[in-house]
Each structure stands twice: as C-alpha cells, then as structure tokens.
Scaffold this active site. Structure first.
Site, PDB file in Angstrom:
ATOM      1  N   ARG A 195      19.577  -3.079   9.082  1.00 50.53           N
ATOM      2  CA  ARG A 195      19.106  -3.173   9.070  1.00 50.53           C
ATOM      3  C   ARG A 195      18.083  -2.393   7.802  1.00 50.53           C
ATOM      4  O   ARG A 195      17.300  -1.692   7.123  1.00 50.53           O
ATOM      5  CB  ARG A 195      18.148  -1.493   9.658  1.00 50.53           C
ATOM      6  CG  ARG A 195      18.257  -1.779  10.992  1.00 50.53           C
ATOM      7  CD  ARG A 195      16.547  -1.423  11.361  1.00 50.53           C
ATOM      8  NE  ARG A 195      16.855  -2.108  13.240  1.00 50.53           N
ATOM      9  CZ  ARG A 195      15.932  -1.291  14.054  1.00 50.53           C
ATOM     10  NH1 ARG A 195      16.228  -0.103  13.645  1.00 50.53           N
ATOM     11  NH2 ARG A 195      16.196  -1.554  15.014  1.00 50.53           N
TER      12      ARG A 195
ATOM     13  N   ARG B 117      11.112   0.040   7.857  1.00 51.49           N
ATOM     14  CA  ARG B 117      10.252   1.180   7.143  1.00 51.49           C
ATOM     15  C   ARG B 117      10.837   1.901   5.788  1.00 51.49           C
ATOM     16  O   ARG B 117       9.970   2.569   5.023  1.00 51.49           O
ATOM     17  CB  ARG B 117      10.643   2.057   7.895  1.00 51.49           C
ATOM     18  CG  ARG B 117       9.210   1.678   9.302  1.00 51.49           C
ATOM     19  CD  ARG B 117       9.535   2.277  10.224  1.00 51.49           C
ATOM     20  NE  ARG B 117      10.729   1.861  11.297  1.00 51.49           N
ATOM     21  CZ  ARG B 117      11.175   2.586  12.196  1.00 51.49           C
ATOM     22  NH1 ARG B 117      10.461   2.983  13.050  1.00 51.49           N
ATOM     23  NH2 ARG B 117      12.906   2.330  12.747  1.00 51.49           N
TER      24      ARG B 117
ATOM     25  N   ARG C 270       4.332  -4.952   6.911  1.00 58.48           N
ATOM     26  CA  ARG C 270       3.760  -4.647   8.366  1.00 58.48           C
ATOM     27  C   ARG C 270       2.379  -3.971   8.699  1.00 58.48           C
ATOM     28  O   ARG C 270       1.879  -4.928   9.428  1.00 58.48           O
ATOM     29  CB  ARG C 270       4.801  -3.553   8.821  1.00 58.48           C
ATOM     30  CG  ARG C 270       5.331  -2.404   9.633  1.00 58.48           C
ATOM     31  CD  ARG C 270       5.254  -3.339  10.809  1.00 58.48           C
ATOM     32  NE  ARG C 270       6.363  -2.462  12.005  1.00 58.48           N
ATOM     33  CZ  ARG C 270       4.649  -1.367  12.624  1.00 58.48           C
ATOM     34  NH1 ARG C 270       3.461  -1.995  11.833  1.00 58.48           N
ATOM     35  NH2 ARG C 270       5.372  -0.639  13.783  1.00 58.48           N
TER      36      ARG C 270
ATOM     37  N   ASP D 214      14.672  -8.953  16.121  1.00 59.37           N
ATOM     38  CA  ASP D 214      15.064  -8.651  17.128  1.00 59.37           C
ATOM     39  C   ASP D 214      15.353  -8.923  18.452  1.00 59.37           C
ATOM     40  O   ASP D 214      15.782  -9.833  18.982  1.00 59.37           O
ATOM     41  CB  ASP D 214      13.095  -7.569  17.799  1.00 59.37           C
ATOM     42  CG  ASP D 214      14.300  -5.978  18.210  1.00 59.37           C
ATOM     43  OD1 ASP D 214      14.185  -5.890  17.308  1.00 59.37           O
ATOM     44  OD2 ASP D 214      14.540  -5.791  19.422  1.00 59.37           O
TER      45      ASP D 214
ATOM     46  N   TYR E 288      18.179  -2.769  28.523  1.00 57.28           N
ATOM     47  CA  TYR E 288      16.208  -2.702  27.910  1.00 57.28           C
ATOM     48  C   TYR E 288      15.468  -3.467  28.923  1.00 57.28           C
ATOM     49  O   TYR E 288      14.734  -2.852  29.404  1.00 57.28           O
ATOM     50  CB  TYR E 288      16.322  -3.251  26.716  1.00 57.28           C
ATOM     51  CG  TYR E 288      16.521  -2.396  25.196  1.00 57.28           C
ATOM     52  CD1 TYR E 288      15.519  -1.833  25.111  1.00 57.28           C
ATOM     53  CD2 TYR E 288      17.869  -2.023  25.031  1.00 57.28           C
ATOM     54  CE1 TYR E 288      15.844  -0.445  24.291  1.00 57.28           C
ATOM     55  CE2 TYR E 288      18.112  -2.030  23.501  1.00 57.28           C
ATOM     56  CZ  TYR E 288      16.779  -0.634  23.005  1.00 57.28           C
ATOM     57  OH  TYR E 288      18.060  -0.105  22.301  1.00 57.28           O
TER      58      TYR E 288
END
Ligand code: CP3
Length: 346
Positions: free
Chosen positions: A26, A30, A39, A76, A150
């Site tokens: 990562r 952010r 973004r 992702d 998921y």
C-alpha cells in the site's frame, strides 16, 4: 540480463544479497496528498483502478517521491470477482461491498471477462515504460481463500462468519468457487505478466482465519496449484506468497509446500523464528509493524535495526501489512533513508 540489475529481483531469485531492497505494501494510497488528488479526480476507488492513465500515475507516485526498489501496480484483489461478473462497489469508509454468492446457480453465472479489467494490463504497460531501470514492477492477485471470503460474505468490515460457515458445512460449494477463482486468477495473472509485471505477489489476507488442516486445504493447496500453473508458463517470474496472520507453524508449512519463491511475513512472526525456520527455506519480505511507521522516531528506528540485524541478508524490507492511511509521508522518507544508510554502513 537486464533483470539482474534490479536488486529486488536478485533478492527474490535467491542471489545472496546483503542489502535489503525496499518497497511497502500500500505504498500508493490515501496517506499521499498527490494520491488523494487523483482519487478525487477519478470520483471513486473502482473508477481509479479502471482508469489506466490515472492508476499508472498513482503507481508511480511513491517511486518518484521515495525511490523504492519496486512499484506495485495500483489495483485490487477484488477485481477478479469483478471480472467474473460479480457486482462490486467500494463505499466511502465502509470498504468493499459485493453481491454475496451462496448458491450453485449464482456460481454458474460467473464468466471471466478480462476486458472488464483491461485497464489494469494497460496501466502495467504504461508503468513499464516509465520506471527507472533498477526498479521492478510487481503484479498481484488475492489468495483464492481470501477472495472467496469476500465473495461469500459480500463485505469485509464485519468479519467472515458466513464464509467460515460455508467452509464448515458446505465445503463442496467452496471447492467449486475456488476452482472458478483458480482459472480466473490464473488468467488475470498471466495477462499482467504479458503486460510487463516482473514479479507476482499473492495476498492471502485472511489466511489466518484457518489453522492446520483447514489452512492446508484452503490456503496451501490452492496456492500450490496456482503457483505451479504460473511457474509452468513463466518459470522466470518470481512469486511472493503472503499468508497474512497465519500461525508460525502454518507459515512454515506454507513456505515449504506451496512452491513460492519468497515469503512475505506479517509483524506477528517473531524474528528469530523467521530467521531459523523460514529464511533458511526462502528469501523473506517484511515485517515492520505499520503502527511503528505511523509513529516514526526512535521506536521505528529500533525496530528497523532489529529487523535488518536479524534478517538482513536475502531479505526485502517491507511492512507486516499495508501503510495506514494516517501515516505521515515524512516517516516513510525517514524509513527509506534508514534502510539505505544501513546498507552503506554495513
Ligand atoms: O499495495 C499497493 O500499493 C497496491 C494497491 C493495493 C490496493 N489493494 C489498493 C487499495 C493492493 C495490493 C490491494 C490488495 C488488497 N485489497 C487486499 C490485500 C492486502 C490487504 O490489505 O490485506 C485486500 C484485502 C483488498 C480488499 C480491499 N480493498 C479492502 C478491504 C479495502 C478497504 C479497506 C481500505 O483500506 O479502505 C480496499 C480498498 C483499497 N484498496 C484502497 C486502496 C488504496 C483504499 C481505497 C481508497 O482510496 O478509498
């Protein structure tokens, strides 16, 4: 061979190296203001992943700012369910939301269409042209177990009770789902390699939910099959496995049995165990606690020195998990400098 000039790849293929190349899981995200800007431009996280111009740029941002030894394509693990046709959204503050699958009929409707995620391969091609010669590009996918979690649960925020129930009471359903995921993930990874990915990392984020025999059945076996398929087709591409949060004994079984070329370890694995039981088998990557990167200062420095002292040959410096969103970018710069200075002084 041009690849030999890339320290990250040299370490992964088992050349004895005394310096730790560095990149961070990562590393784009952010915590970087330049990321937040793009973004916002993209409107949503999925929109960003599916826009090759923006996602390639986001991939390159941390390379420009910090000079890491590897770039990881910005995408992702849930793009594989998306390519299969499962509905996927990322909600602000909630994380991913999918339409849960729980019956065989919904499985039969899945059909892998890699054009739905074609922007990822395009972005890899763009990044390849722009990377400095010494920096390697990493492609990635999820471990089949974690992606299945998921897909069954439909989200990731509230634990995986339903997925664990399916494992317990409908293992044949899980088998079927894993088979579908194997084929789709294999195709997804092959397309990344064709586009220019030089290393593949398998993120099995929820591997630690399973222990011993269950770990073997749903983490080791599917990973072994995926690794074998990739290595048959692309024997020169190193594969890093990351069975996040597994027990030390399960990590040992994983590194011995899956055929991965290197092992990424989370911050819970004791360094002495890592050195004597895991690093004798394969090169290691990891495992600074992301909280210590967030805190920075002397506590981070102490931990970094400890990791390099214990694991500092045949080792890729990384975190035990991804960079936290509130991490000050200055701490990341300080970390890279620390690891590099250590190289020089040793
Ligand atoms: O490492 C990198 O820099 C490459 C990019 C990357 C992302 N996701 C971007 C991302 C990678 C390698 C992943 C893998 C991934 N995705 C995993 C495995 C690693 C892990 O964290 O355990 C998992 C479990 C996912 C699924 C996922 N994606 C979740 C649970 C979330 C929400 C949690 C969160 O951090 O918001 C995401 C969203 C996501 N993936 C973000 C990023 C940068 C944040 C989205 C945003 O910018 O709003």
């Amino acid at each position: 061979m041009y690849k030999i000039k890339k320290p990250f790849i040299q370490t992964l293929v088992g050349h004895i190296t005394v310096e730790s190349p560095i990149w961070l899981m990562r590393q784009a995200g952010r915590y970087l203001p330049e990321y937040r800007l793009l973004r916002n431009q993209a409107g949503s996280f999925l929109g960003l992943c599916l826009n090759s111009k923006l996602s390639s740029e986001v991939t390159l941002q941390p390379i420009r700012r910090f000079g890491f030894d590897a770039a990881i394509i910005f995408a992702d693990i849930l793009l594989v369910p998306y390519a299969l046709g499962q509905k996927l959204e990322f909600l602000e503050g909630e994380g991913p939301v999918l339409e849960p699958v729980d019956n065989e009929k919904s499985l039969s409707l899945f059909k892998a269409d890699m054009e739905r995620v074609g922007s990822v391969f395009e972005a890899i091609g763009i990044v390849k042209e722009k990377l400095p010669a010494s920096v390697a590009q990493i492609g990635f996918c999820g471990g089949l177990w974690s992606v299945a979690c998921y897909m069954i649960e439909g989200q990731g925020k509230r634990g995986f009770k339903k997925a664990l129930n399916v494992e317990q009471y409908q293992p044949e359903f899980l088998e079927q789902l894993i088979r579908i995921l194997h084929d789709a993930t294999f195709e997804y990874v092959c397309r990344q390699i064709e586009a220019g990915a030089e290393v593949i990392q398998i993120f099995d984020s929820w591997a630690g939910l399973l222990k011993e025999e269950k770990f073997r059945r749903w983490v080791i076996e599917p990973t072994k099959n995926l690794v074998r398929a990739i290595e048959e087709k692309y024997p020169e591409i190193p594969i890093i496995g990351f069975p996040n949060n597994a027990t030390p004994a399960d990590y040992r079984a994983y590194v011995n049995e899956t055929g991965v070329d290197a092992l990424s370890i989370d911050q819970h694995i004791p360094l002495n165990f890592a050195r004597t039981e895991l690093q004798i088998v394969k090169p290691l990557q990891g495992n600074l606690d992301p909280e210590l990167l967030l805190i920075g200062g002397s506590r981070m420095k102490e931990a970094v020195e400890n990791i390099i002292n214990k694991l500092g040959s045949n080792h890729v410096f990384n975190l035990g998990h991804g960079v936290l969103p509130d991490t000050p970018p200055e701490n990341v710069a300080a970390l890279v400098k620390m690891v590099r200075d250590f190289r020089v002084s040793e």
